[in-house]
Design a protein around this motif. Structure first.
Motif, PDB file in Angstrom:
ATOM      1  N   GLN A 122       0.817  -1.077   0.226  1.00 19.80           N
ATOM      2  CA  GLN A 122       0.194   0.126   0.111  1.00 19.80           C
ATOM      3  C   GLN A 122       0.678   1.359  -0.059  1.00 19.80           C
ATOM      4  OE1 GLN A 122      -2.168  -1.424   3.460  1.00 19.80           O
ATOM      5  NE2 GLN A 122      -4.073  -1.344   2.353  1.00 19.80           N
ATOM      6  N   GLU A 142       2.905   1.587 -15.393  1.00 24.29           N
ATOM      7  CA  GLU A 142       1.423   1.043 -15.194  1.00 24.29           C
ATOM      8  C   GLU A 142       1.009   1.051 -13.897  1.00 24.29           C
ATOM      9  OE1 GLU A 142      -0.762  -2.836 -16.294  1.00 24.29           O
ATOM     10  OE2 GLU A 142       1.425  -2.884 -16.283  1.00 24.29           O
ATOM     11  N   SER A 143       1.742   0.785 -12.953  1.00 24.23           N
ATOM     12  CA  SER A 143       1.495   0.535 -11.463  1.00 24.23           C
ATOM     13  C   SER A 143       1.037   1.942 -10.901  1.00 24.23           C
ATOM     14  CB  SER A 143       2.303  -0.019 -10.512  1.00 24.23           C
ATOM     15  OG  SER A 143       3.555   0.511 -10.530  1.00 24.23           O
ATOM     16  N   GLU A 146      -2.553   3.189 -13.384  1.00 20.72           N
ATOM     17  CA  GLU A 146      -3.443   2.505 -13.480  1.00 20.72           C
ATOM     18  C   GLU A 146      -3.627   1.424 -12.166  1.00 20.72           C
ATOM     19  OE1 GLU A 146      -4.010   0.241 -17.127  1.00 20.72           O
ATOM     20  OE2 GLU A 146      -2.238   1.739 -18.029  1.00 20.72           O
ATOM     21  N   ARG A 147      -2.727   1.671 -11.289  1.00 21.36           N
ATOM     22  CA  ARG A 147      -2.829   0.704  -9.983  1.00 21.36           C
ATOM     23  C   ARG A 147      -2.887  -0.623 -10.087  1.00 21.36           C
ATOM     24  NH1 ARG A 147      -3.280   4.556  -5.777  1.00 21.36           N
ATOM     25  NH2 ARG A 147      -3.492   6.682  -6.526  1.00 21.36           N
ATOM     26  N   GLN A 148      -2.217  -1.043 -11.337  1.00 16.88           N
ATOM     27  CA  GLN A 148      -2.297  -2.694 -11.492  1.00 16.88           C
ATOM     28  C   GLN A 148      -0.923  -2.914 -12.191  1.00 16.88           C
ATOM     29  OE1 GLN A 148      -5.456  -2.727 -14.343  1.00 16.88           O
ATOM     30  NE2 GLN A 148      -3.998  -2.579 -16.152  1.00 16.88           N
ATOM     31  N   THR A 150       0.736  -5.748 -15.202  1.00 20.46           N
ATOM     32  CA  THR A 150       0.429  -6.851 -16.226  1.00 20.46           C
ATOM     33  C   THR A 150       1.917  -7.571 -16.395  1.00 20.46           C
ATOM     34  OG1 THR A 150      -1.302  -5.398 -17.025  1.00 20.46           O
ATOM     35  CG2 THR A 150      -0.342  -7.440 -18.252  1.00 20.46           C
ATOM     36  N   THR A 155      -2.971  -9.399 -15.658  1.00 24.83           N
ATOM     37  CA  THR A 155      -3.197  -8.275 -14.713  1.00 24.83           C
ATOM     38  C   THR A 155      -3.696  -8.580 -13.421  1.00 24.83           C
ATOM     39  OG1 THR A 155      -4.221  -6.860 -16.908  1.00 24.83           O
ATOM     40  CG2 THR A 155      -4.555  -6.088 -14.780  1.00 24.83           C
ATOM     41  N   TYR A 156      -2.785  -7.928 -12.628  1.00 21.02           N
ATOM     42  CA  TYR A 156      -3.250  -7.984 -11.029  1.00 21.02           C
ATOM     43  C   TYR A 156      -3.339  -6.752 -10.476  1.00 21.02           C
ATOM     44  CZ  TYR A 156      -0.443 -12.567 -12.130  1.00 21.02           C
ATOM     45  OH  TYR A 156      -0.147 -13.659 -12.747  1.00 21.02           O
ATOM     46  N   GLU A 157      -4.475  -6.502  -9.651  1.00 16.51           N
ATOM     47  CA  GLU A 157      -4.793  -5.176  -9.128  1.00 16.51           C
ATOM     48  C   GLU A 157      -3.853  -5.201  -7.884  1.00 16.51           C
ATOM     49  OE1 GLU A 157      -7.053  -3.113 -10.142  1.00 16.51           O
ATOM     50  OE2 GLU A 157      -7.236  -4.426 -11.896  1.00 16.51           O
ATOM     51  N   LEU A 158      -3.448  -3.859  -7.613  1.00 13.10           N
ATOM     52  CA  LEU A 158      -2.578  -3.282  -6.457  1.00 13.10           C
ATOM     53  C   LEU A 158      -3.603  -3.158  -5.295  1.00 13.10           C
ATOM     54  CD1 LEU A 158       0.167  -1.201  -8.123  1.00 13.10           C
ATOM     55  CD2 LEU A 158       0.387  -3.512  -7.345  1.00 13.10           C
ATOM     56  N   SER A 160      -5.420  -1.060  -2.183  1.00  6.91           N
ATOM     57  CA  SER A 160      -5.843   0.207  -2.005  1.00  6.91           C
ATOM     58  C   SER A 160      -5.890   0.511  -0.315  1.00  6.91           C
ATOM     59  CB  SER A 160      -6.954   0.732  -2.435  1.00  6.91           C
ATOM     60  OG  SER A 160      -7.664   1.886  -2.245  1.00  6.91           O
TER      61      SER A 160
END
Length: 357
Positions: A122, A142-143, A146-148, A150, A155-158, A160
């Protein structure tokens, strides 16, 4: 046609949403601010800007000479919040996969298994980010936007909230690589800590001389507290004249004769978000032109590229932004422009009177 009365009505809804967590905002912000200032002596404006970027869902770039507390500020902010924290020491041999992660062949499953990198936290502290190669720096693009992440088409979400706090030395230092324009543009604000005053440095010797103050720093806010504050900041009202003012400031950088690269539309969005967070930190549920002015240099200057002639004349991007601030007309309050009354107990921008932090 939209009138200022319509804006006041929308602002009233935002005020009610904000008011439900206004007291919590005050208490949590004060705790985090006091916690960070236990470590960073004599720099309240730097601590406030760091909190502004956090609540505005942005990323912070701390740029200064070695030894002034850049990493200490990043660690103090991260440890004051009960969030997952990862630190990345950027070096010339660091690889992009060290940041984002890598897929490893699993012999038992006979399939590839993804091993998350250090970016999956986080609060991510990137220490001396400009010591890594541009190839490695680009792994953050990208992170941060787009907070992800690839990897291999997946694609993996980061998590929050997600915030990157990066430090860097001036590019004139040996062994550093200048951040590319696309990378700098993803940082909401840049701050320079600067040398402390003699009194603050003397106090630092007393406090830090025997122990590391980070060792005793405990979290004073939980993740859900920060998420609630971020949601409250999203509800801060911004009147149309202030939106136009932000657009005018950014547009002026694109036509200024001393700049070969002006600020992007992303910069306008970041300036508006930061102004909303600054208003919330000041105890208001509506933004003022003062919020935009106070943050313009920190949000815009690091994105600008002066011309060769400006560099020869020792003109900095910060000086250009200050000049634009002086030349750009400040919007008058809506009721002063239209003569419409906003009702009892409302401000000139259609909101309730400010609450003090």
């Amino acid at each position: 046609m939209t009138t200022y009365d319509d804006q006041a009505s929308r602002g009233g809804a935002a005020a009610r949403a904000y008011g439900s967590v206004g007291d919590d905002l005050t208490a949590v912000v004060e705790r985090v601010r006091a916690s960070v200032e236990e470590v960073i002596e004599g720099k309240p404006e730097v601590v406030r800007l760091s909190l502004t970027v956090l609540l505005a869902e942005g990323h912070l770039l701390i740029e200064d000479v070695p030894g002034v507390g850049k990493t200490m500020l990043a660690k103090a902010l991260a440890r004051s919040i009960d969030c997952s924290v990862r630190r990345i020491q950027f070096t010339p041999d660091l690889l992009p996969s060290d940041i984002t992660g890598v897929s490893i062949w699993d012999q038992q499953r006979r399939d590839f298994e993804f091993k998350p990198g250090a970016i999956f936290a986080q609060v991510v502290i990137g220490d001396e980010i400009n010591r890594a190669s541009p190839k490695t720096q680009s792994a953050l693009l990208e992170s941060m936007e787009e907070r992800q992440v690839t990897i291999d088409g997946q694609t993996y979400e980061l998590p929050s909230p997600f915030m990157v706090v990066a430090t860097q030395n001036p590019v004139e230092m040996e062994g550093t690589y200048p951040l590319p324009e696309a990378q700098r543009d993803r940082f909401m604000a840049r701050v320079s800590i600067g040398y402390p005053s003699a009194e603050a440095e003397l106090q630092m010797l007393d406090v830090h001389g025997g122990v590391n103050p980070l060792d005793d720093l405990q979290p004073v806010a939980h993740t859900h507290d920060i998420l609630k504050l971020i949601e409250a900041v999203r509800g801060v009202h911004v009147a149309d004249p202030i939106r136009r003012y932000a657009v005018d400031l950014v547009s002026a950088t694109r036509t200024h004769p001393d700049l070969r690269l002006g600020a992007s539309p992303r910069a306008t969005l970041h300036l508006l978000r930061a102004a909303k967070a600054s208003a919330a930190l000041s105890g208001r549920d509506y933004a003022l032109p003062d919020d935009v002015q106070a943050l313009a240099v920190a949000v815009l200057a690091h994105r600008l590229l002066p011309t060769a002639q400006a560099q020869l004349g020792r003109r900095t991007a910060e000086q250009v932004v200050q000049e634009i601030l002086q030349r750009t007309p400040v919007p008058a309050a809506p009721q002063q422009q239209t003569g419409l009354g906003m009702g009892r107990g409302t401000s000139a921008y259609g909101q309730q009177p400010p609450r003090r932090l």
